[in-house]
Design an enzyme around this catalytic site. Structure first.
Site, PDB file in Angstrom:
ATOM      1  N   GLU A 125      -4.642  -1.359   7.302  1.00 53.25           N
ATOM      2  CA  GLU A 125      -5.527  -2.209   6.488  1.00 53.25           C
ATOM      3  C   GLU A 125      -5.013  -3.639   6.372  1.00 53.25           C
ATOM      4  O   GLU A 125      -5.675  -4.486   5.804  1.00 53.25           O
ATOM      5  CB  GLU A 125      -5.693  -1.635   5.071  1.00 53.25           C
ATOM      6  CG  GLU A 125      -6.347  -0.284   4.988  1.00 53.25           C
ATOM      7  CD  GLU A 125      -5.320   0.787   4.674  1.00 53.25           C
ATOM      8  OE1 GLU A 125      -4.228   0.754   5.296  1.00 53.25           O
ATOM      9  OE2 GLU A 125      -5.592   1.641   3.826  1.00 53.25           O
TER      10      GLU A 125
ATOM     11  N   ASP B 253       1.029  -0.759  14.874  1.00 51.72           N
ATOM     12  CA  ASP B 253       0.088   0.320  14.529  1.00 51.72           C
ATOM     13  C   ASP B 253      -0.528   0.828  15.825  1.00 51.72           C
ATOM     14  O   ASP B 253      -0.916   0.047  16.696  1.00 51.72           O
ATOM     15  CB  ASP B 253      -1.000  -0.205  13.584  1.00 51.72           C
ATOM     16  CG  ASP B 253      -1.824   0.921  12.966  1.00 51.72           C
ATOM     17  OD1 ASP B 253      -1.886   0.989  11.722  1.00 51.72           O
ATOM     18  OD2 ASP B 253      -2.410   1.739  13.721  1.00 51.72           O
TER      19      ASP B 253
ATOM     20  N   GLN C 126      -8.695   8.913  15.374  1.00 54.36           N
ATOM     21  CA  GLN C 126      -9.192   9.447  14.117  1.00 54.36           C
ATOM     22  C   GLN C 126     -10.616   8.976  13.835  1.00 54.36           C
ATOM     23  O   GLN C 126     -11.126   8.062  14.480  1.00 54.36           O
ATOM     24  CB  GLN C 126      -8.276   9.018  12.969  1.00 54.36           C
ATOM     25  CG  GLN C 126      -7.986   7.518  12.925  1.00 54.36           C
ATOM     26  CD  GLN C 126      -6.645   7.226  12.255  1.00 54.36           C
ATOM     27  OE1 GLN C 126      -6.183   7.983  11.404  1.00 54.36           O
ATOM     28  NE2 GLN C 126      -6.010   6.143  12.646  1.00 54.36           N
TER      29      GLN C 126
ATOM     30  N   ASP D  94       2.790   2.546  20.002  1.00 54.57           N
ATOM     31  CA  ASP D  94       3.484   3.629  19.338  1.00 54.57           C
ATOM     32  C   ASP D  94       4.722   3.041  18.646  1.00 54.57           C
ATOM     33  O   ASP D  94       5.597   2.458  19.300  1.00 54.57           O
ATOM     34  CB  ASP D  94       3.889   4.665  20.402  1.00 54.57           C
ATOM     35  CG  ASP D  94       4.614   5.846  19.805  1.00 54.57           C
ATOM     36  OD1 ASP D  94       4.048   6.953  19.806  1.00 54.57           O
ATOM     37  OD2 ASP D  94       5.765   5.656  19.331  1.00 54.57           O
ATOM     38  N   ALA D  95       4.805   3.169  17.333  1.00 51.69           N
ATOM     39  CA  ALA D  95       5.878   2.539  16.567  1.00 51.69           C
ATOM     40  C   ALA D  95       7.247   3.053  16.992  1.00 51.69           C
ATOM     41  O   ALA D  95       8.217   2.296  17.077  1.00 51.69           O
ATOM     42  CB  ALA D  95       5.666   2.769  15.070  1.00 51.69           C
TER      43      ALA D  95
ATOM     44  N   HIS E  47      -0.356  -0.661  -2.655  1.00 46.07           N
ATOM     45  CA  HIS E  47       0.358  -1.623  -1.809  1.00 46.07           C
ATOM     46  C   HIS E  47       1.452  -2.392  -2.551  1.00 46.07           C
ATOM     47  O   HIS E  47       2.514  -2.659  -1.991  1.00 46.07           O
ATOM     48  CB  HIS E  47      -0.653  -2.557  -1.121  1.00 46.07           C
ATOM     49  CG  HIS E  47      -1.459  -1.859  -0.073  1.00 46.07           C
ATOM     50  ND1 HIS E  47      -2.803  -1.560  -0.222  1.00 46.07           N
ATOM     51  CD2 HIS E  47      -1.110  -1.343   1.137  1.00 46.07           C
ATOM     52  CE1 HIS E  47      -3.238  -0.926   0.858  1.00 46.07           C
ATOM     53  NE2 HIS E  47      -2.241  -0.785   1.699  1.00 46.07           N
TER      54      HIS E  47
ATOM     55  N   ASP F 205       4.203   2.994   6.670  1.00 44.36           N
ATOM     56  CA  ASP F 205       2.914   3.142   5.988  1.00 44.36           C
ATOM     57  C   ASP F 205       1.976   3.922   6.911  1.00 44.36           C
ATOM     58  O   ASP F 205       0.946   3.424   7.342  1.00 44.36           O
ATOM     59  CB  ASP F 205       2.371   1.735   5.700  1.00 44.36           C
ATOM     60  CG  ASP F 205       1.060   1.770   4.927  1.00 44.36           C
ATOM     61  OD1 ASP F 205       0.750   2.802   4.317  1.00 44.36           O
ATOM     62  OD2 ASP F 205       0.348   0.742   4.948  1.00 44.36           O
TER      63      ASP F 205
END
Lengths: 325, 325, 325, 325
Positions: free
Chosen positions: C96, C116, C41, C148-149, C72, C166
């Site tokens: 983040e 992530d 991205q 990759d989750a 959050h 998230d």
């Protein structure tokens, strides 16, 4: 997919500039690559998708990669070519050094003095927009000083063949508005211009709807109060959002002949002068040549009328009335 | 306090128009006073603070109170004045009737035929923008038919001195793109124009950054494929957001002489012709006169180059390539 | 005068974000201080006058200095506090590190794993937005892997008390949409959540006009296809431009009791739990406490109805129908 | 193709509204169907693609087809339902008659008086937005007078069970700011409210970033200077661009009990009251019910803190300090 990514960016950031309270342009913004404040103004270097890298001062476009050549060729070459052989040239303002770049292309030039009040802004331009100056900085004929142009001109004994005023519009120039007054033009005409000399000044927006509302016609009329021959012209600089105005003023011994000549200059002859006198010749000109000069000096009837009918004259004591229109 | 009220209105409603994907203009909007859909397009009459009442079709400005005279004087009078004595005039499109209004000011005109495909849109213009037509509608020399212009021209035996094409840009014209092809121009040149006849067509955006990206240079190049002399010009119509392009094409027995004459037309002579041939004379002209003609025909060197170098030609079978650039 | 300078800046640069095609927000932009592209991205760090430094991915606001705490706190603490004593916590996404920051404030937590996929983006956040992570990075209980989750969860034997998703909305998550499907939720419910475990997922826009048009109600309905108790809630995060949706899903042995308890949790009791279990206690909470939990879980009748009536379920083979509405 | 037409329209007209100087929303505009000026304000009826027909006064959204029910249900029903049995109701302002519409749905109401200063604006609403009033106008219990609400309340002997203030924010209300002062609230509390009576007032923007900057916390604090129990709440009305604030004030003999009751009202009980007392019952409620009441009264901790810490009180002599923050 790349297309799509572009689309996202397009929606994200925008640079907006108001031409009037009721009319604005919006440009897709790629980045704000530099942002600082000098003593005199905020200086930003941004990049727009449409016009590339762009110098913005106090929120206003000063010059953009895609069309700064249009502004600078149109500011410099008409005055230089309409003079027989300009040797000594003065530039008031000119912070991007692109005005100097165009002046120095003229082989007749022996000395070019540039006086700009804002050293910090000038340094930013040199570093952030190096292509703008085209090496002017290294030319031995070029001399720059960071001073008040008015005071410098009053203190010098030097006289010039061409004087090029490349500073902010009067209302934004602050105390610099004095460089747009009858007093300044009288002084220059009598004391700083050689016989046959020419002054040219950028003169703000020059479209049908704003030439009179902004300062174009008033600068024209103020120049007429000090010079016998004054010729207005206007150029489409797309990144400015509207046509841009200029005025040429001639210190002439034969005003009638001069005025006729300026507007009837033969296209071929004009091109020949370019070929002879400017480094790079016709190939080096992107926007301006003999026919394009006819284009920018052939103002609409209604703007010429607005210029002729304008009777406001800007003086040191009466600088503001001009925005009351 | 009134000032404040204005401020509130200013913030509230806006008309936005994209010049490119990355460049838009925003105009403070006073009202949308009319909104309808004909068989062919959406027709809206709006009012902007900056340019007054404005005709908008499919979201695009067609003409605005403040500067429609610039567009229509520039479209009509060069072709009419460069012809020796135009008696029969054809208008393709021209829905606001303002093109007809300007044509009918010429005393030489005996018959003016206007063919517009969209009767509903034309009726809206007559009722909503009555000043636009200036009574053209009542002139006995004027004849309007609501038909496909291409078919009408193919079916008629009539020939014309001046043909004025005042229709949408090719991409938006739908099937009307045929009126921008080599085939159409060949047909008109051979069969519908009298000897010495002139065709002029609006040709889309004509600024340095979009003349080539849009259709201006391709229309120029396509006209050159059918005519010996083609002269491009461009005009600042502020409400359009950028300079607007036009092309003149001459059915000439002496192309060289004609081309020379067009671009070197003497300013005084041009003004004299206006005085002699146009109702209202010089006083009746707001934008165009001899010097302004020099202005609009004096294109920047780079746009003239783009026109000359353009080699795409629009044909009935290959209409779309032109937007691939 | 400083006022005036602000005004100029205000007019100059804007960040625009579309909530729908017909509804956008515009924020005055101070700068774009960071701009890069990871494999997945575009990542930008900007500053707006209204909301301060802001992380923008592919043109969309992710979190802003002024209100990231709202997002959050609302994402993390309801799930954590509604669990009796969460020891092992999984975070999917969470670039983040602010989600981790809030999780690690819970004294019961022994291990927090964050997976992530975008290491580059995570690194940018650590360096450009250091306050966002609040030192999470140094906490010995915290473990981050850039994978990759989905695959990580399928490969592990580990089970969790709370799972916090998230990640981007399904449509923007690309292949990550699988983390929003019935198959994923079934798998997690059966194999990765401990008895009494809770999953919470951000669920896209959650206002009356877009909860159903976007993905909020579909995520709710898909969770219901795998869990007995699912509780939707929504929070006003001003920098997102509209209310933001979340869904809690409970692996419960007594669904009825659980659901009742969640929505009737006594305000005082909720506050006591905060005081006892979260570092900093009530003083450390800016947005969320017992009464605020009632606020965000007390959805409008019409949104609750949309959730209940939603019958689209997202599966691996049928992920797209959800945007057809 | 229709899709495309929509796209063109989308780009053309926009309604912009500033939430702050640095934060604006933009809505695609379909038309401005009505535009007039009363003695007091500019009144426009527009249509946006997102929210449908919308009443705009002095450039600000007042209520929109898509979500006026959210505003009006939230303004009226909490006060009405928290009162035991409101028989006499006063509405200050309320020009769209939608506040009256909701009041009159309560079967307990015997008399509803509405005092609005702007008869022209009220008439426009009746004619242009007929669905807004839902026939309130024909209800024999309803009485409207076009007068100054303050003077009418001072001149009357009548007392009320519920007083609903539905007027512009203090800064825009001009002399109407008096309806937001300690003096007014003291007077109403002592002389115009029956024992057990409730006053509710719209209170301007109520989001985290503007509750204190605008008037929400000051109105809250001013009400506290005259009433023992004051309960703030806030509602997401999407067409307003941000959460909207309200304050309830109770003339109570047992303040502690009342406050507890208001915030702990049992969901089922609240729904039962709706069923019993409001025409249409639960089926007639789109936004508000027992759980939604918990939602709108469960303010974020930080906003509640801002309300509690606010010490500015608006008085007749000191109305303006509140915008100095």
């Amino acid at each position: 997919e790349e297309e799509e990514e572009r689309a996202e960016e397009r929606d994200a950031f925008w640079f907006k500039e108001g031409l009037t309270e009721d009319f604005r342009v919006e440009l897709a913004l790629q980045n704000i690559s530099f942002d600082a404040r000098s003593t005199f103004q905020r200086v930003q270097v941004i990049e727009t998708t449409q016009f590339g890298r762009t110098l913005v001062m106090d929120g206003q476009t000063q010059s953009a990669e895609a069309d700064e050549h249009i502004y600078h060729e149109s500011l410099v070459h008409p005055a230089m070519l309409l003079h027989k052989s300009p040797k000594k040239v003065f530039i008031g303002g000119g912070g991007e050094f692109a005005t100097a770049r165009e002046v120095l292309r003229h082989s007749s030039v022996e000395r070019c003095v540039m006086i700009d009040i804002d050293e910090v802004a000038c340094d930013i331009c040199r570093k952030q927009l190096p292509e703008w100056n085209g090496g002017a900085y290294e030319d031995p004929r070029f001399h720059v000083k960071y001073k008040d142009a008015l005071r410098w001109l009053e203190d010098t004994e030097e006289t010039f063949d061409v004087i090029i005023m490349d500073i902010c519009d009067p209302i934004e120039a602050g105390p610099g508005y004095k460089l747009y007054t009858n007093e300044f033009y009288e002084y220059v005409q009598k004391h700083r211009l050689n016989e046959g000399g020419i002054l040219v000044t950028q003169s703000g927006p020059g479209a049908v709807y704003n030439a009179q509302k902004e300062c174009f016609t008033v600068i024209h009329s103020t120049l007429r109060s000090a010079f016998d021959v004054v010729v207005p012209y206007a150029v489409d600089v797309p990144s400015f959002g509207c046509n841009w105005g200029f005025n040429l003023a001639f210190k002439s011994s034969d005003p009638e002949a001069d005025k006729r000549d300026v507007l009837n200059r033969d296209v071929e002859e004009f091109n020949n002068e370019i070929e002879k006198r400017i480094k790079g010749g016709m190939d080096g000109m992107r926007f301006l040549d003999g026919l394009a000069w006819r284009g920018i000096s052939g103002l609409p009837k209604e703007i010429r009328q607005q210029c002729e009918e304008e009777d406001r004259v800007m003086t040191i004591d009466n600088p503001v009335f001009m925005f009351a229109s």
